[in-house]
Design an enzyme around this catalytic site. Structure first.
Site, short mmCIF file in Angstrom:
data_model
loop_
_atom_site.label_atom_id
_atom_site.label_comp_id
_atom_site.label_asym_id
_atom_site.label_seq_id
_atom_site.Cartn_x
_atom_site.Cartn_y
_atom_site.Cartn_z
N GLY A 3 -17.57 -2.16 18.41
CA GLY A 3 -16.55 -2.83 19.21
C GLY A 3 -15.68 -1.83 19.94
O GLY A 3 -16.05 -0.66 20.10
N PHE A 58 -6.46 -6.40 -1.28
CA PHE A 58 -7.62 -6.10 -0.42
C PHE A 58 -7.92 -7.24 0.56
O PHE A 58 -9.00 -7.26 1.17
CB PHE A 58 -8.86 -5.81 -1.28
N ARG A 90 -8.01 -9.63 3.92
CA ARG A 90 -8.04 -9.37 5.36
C ARG A 90 -7.23 -10.43 6.08
O ARG A 90 -7.27 -11.60 5.69
CB ARG A 90 -9.48 -9.44 5.90
N GLU A 91 -6.55 -10.04 7.15
CA GLU A 91 -5.89 -11.03 7.98
C GLU A 91 -6.97 -11.93 8.58
O GLU A 91 -8.08 -11.49 8.85
CB GLU A 91 -5.10 -10.35 9.10
N THR A 121 0.86 -1.19 0.00
CA THR A 121 0.00 0.00 0.00
C THR A 121 0.89 1.24 0.00
O THR A 121 1.60 1.50 0.97
CB THR A 121 -0.92 -0.02 1.24
N CYS A 153 -3.33 -2.24 9.21
CA CYS A 153 -3.74 -1.52 8.00
C CYS A 153 -4.57 -0.26 8.27
O CYS A 153 -4.14 0.84 7.95
CB CYS A 153 -4.51 -2.45 7.08
N ARG A 200 -0.71 -5.89 16.31
CA ARG A 200 -0.34 -4.53 15.92
C ARG A 200 -1.54 -3.58 16.01
O ARG A 200 -2.58 -3.83 15.45
CB ARG A 200 0.23 -4.50 14.49
#
Ligand code: UGA
Length: 408
Positions: free
Chosen positions: A229, A125, A127-128, A95, A236, A304
């Site tokens: 949440g 694009f 996602r983890e 990115t 990211c 992270r």
């Protein structure tokens, strides 16, 4: 051929070990190594010498003022310049801010003296936690290009995706770069919006899940990324929203909406500690707090910018004692907190003699917690469920003082 400068990671991969926790990744790597399609090495020169297409997938962490730090990209370019031995397509997956792909093109041309290459911007694009699925089922493939030859080569690499009719979007470099940042900034904004609505729900007695459901029934809004949440985290959204605001500043364009998202997200994390204090009804000093979940989301060992980091730090500042559990992120958390908190590999041990319990990550195993057991083990009776996993009415019926986010 996958190349990295970190010898320990390459050694692990060559021994069939995966340096991160990512569901399905080991099986995928094992299969392709076995079938001799995939290899790992630190020898960047031989890899570059042999390859026609080079994907740059290095990190672009936040710099001092929120800008994307491009030093790893620069170092990848140095290596590419030294190995320009025939036509190559340089594909940027990392990115990178607007203007970087053009800069990459001009830098390689100037420094190698060659024009026998092309650059393609191809943002990622995935996602983890669902990376493997996302790679094979993307919503779209974005290809920012300037040469037909390179466009066709990259398109051909993704030809398996034609079968599932994946849309391809072709554009110039700047557009591709902005699609990536604008997408992440929009998703982060959507989460922050629902978090603010959740806080409003608490004040007026509404249920945020029903509000989100009702909003999501409008096809223009969609129900995705409307889960409230403790604030978004990860490698990211936080860094990309900061970099996006920095891009705006550089060209003097107002992106204050995204700046406000960043500020509001920080408040949301700390709000969780205030909520806990409200439940406990006393200062948290000397209180024993059990934490369930350290990863920034379920399905990863990545901590992270996890909301858990800020929340635990604030608990410690207030003199609380913390014992934490996470099914995957214990090692990464130990490297971060050291012995400032206690750890357990059993979620019920985190409840033992605790005054309060906080659920911070939406791991499936926390959805089916044995609340009767929790009641027996805990010294206090407070539960703050920041991911809305448990049945609050049931917990209240059992004598817990508990709250979720956006529903009392
Ligand atoms: C995000 C994007 O979703 C990917 O499309 C993008 O490729 C990736 O960043 C990237 O730029 O590399 P990721 O950070 O792995 O992916 O995970 P997400 O599922 O987006 O979750 C990010 C954070 O938002 C987590 O802390 C999660 O708990 C939070 N979140 C997500 C919510 O609080 N509510 C939601 O409804 C969704």
């Amino acid at each position: 051929m996958c190349v990295d400068v970190q010898q320990d990671k390459i050694d692990m991969l060559n021994h069939g070990q995966i340096p991160i926790y990512e569901p399905g990744l080991k099986e995928l790597i094992d299969k392709n190594v076995r079938e001799q399609r995939l290899s790992f090495s630190t020898d960047i020169d031989s890899a570059l010498g042999e390859c026609e297409v080079v994907f740059i997938g290095v990190g672009t962490p936040s710099g001092e003022n929120g800008e994307a730090d491009l030093s790893y990209v620069e170092s990848a370019i140095d290596s590419i310049v030294q190995n320009m031995n025939g036509y190559k397509v340089i594909v940027t997956k990392s990115t990178v801010p607007v203007g970087t792909n053009r800069w990459i093109h001009d830098t390689i041309a100037q420094r190698s003296g060659s024009s026998n290459f092309d650059v393609v911007s191809n943002p990622e694009f995935l996602r983890e936690g669902s990376a493997v699925h996302d790679v094979f089922h993307p919503d779209r493939v974005v290809i920012g290009y300037e040469s037909e030859r390179a466009k066709e080569i990259v398109q051909d690499i993704y030809k398996a995706l034609y079968i599932i009719e994946t849309p391809f979007l072709f554009c110039n470099y700047e557009t591709a770069e902005l699609i990536k940042y604008a997408s992440n900034a929009f998703l982060a904004t959507k989460i922050t919006f629902i978090n603010q609505v959740a806080n409003l729900c608490e004040a007026v007695g509404a249920d945020v899940h029903k509000v989100a459901k009702g909003m999501g029934m409008d096809g223009r809004i969609s129900p995705k990324f409307l889960h409230p949440g403790p604030g978004f985290g990860g490698s990211c959204f936080p860094k990309d929203t900061r970099a996006f605001v920095d891009i705006g500043k550089r060209v003097e364009v107002d992106l204050s909406l995204v700046a406000e998202v960043i500020a509001s997200n920080e408040k949301q994390k700390l709000r969780m500690v205030d909520k806990l204090e409200g439940l406990v009804g006393a200062p948290l000093e000397e209180k024993r707090i059990g934490i369930l979940g350290l990863a920034f989301k379920a399905g990863t060992d990545d901590i992270r910018e996890s909301p858990a980091l800020v929340i635990i730090e604030r608990l410690l500042d207030q003199g609380a004692r913390v014992i934490a559990h996470d099914p995957q992120a214990m090692e990464t958390a130990k490297a971060h907190f050291g012995d400032r908190i206690a750890y357990t590999d059993n979620p019920y041990q985190a409840m033992h003699e605790s005054d309060a319990l906080m659920i911070l990550t939406e791991w499936n195993q926390y959805r089916s917690l044995d609340l009767a057991m929790a009641k027996k083990l805990m010294r206090g009776n407070c539960i703050l469920d920041t991911r809305n996993l448990i049945d609050l009415a049931k917990a209240k019926g059992m004598g817990f003082v508990c709250e979720g986010v956006g529903r009392k």
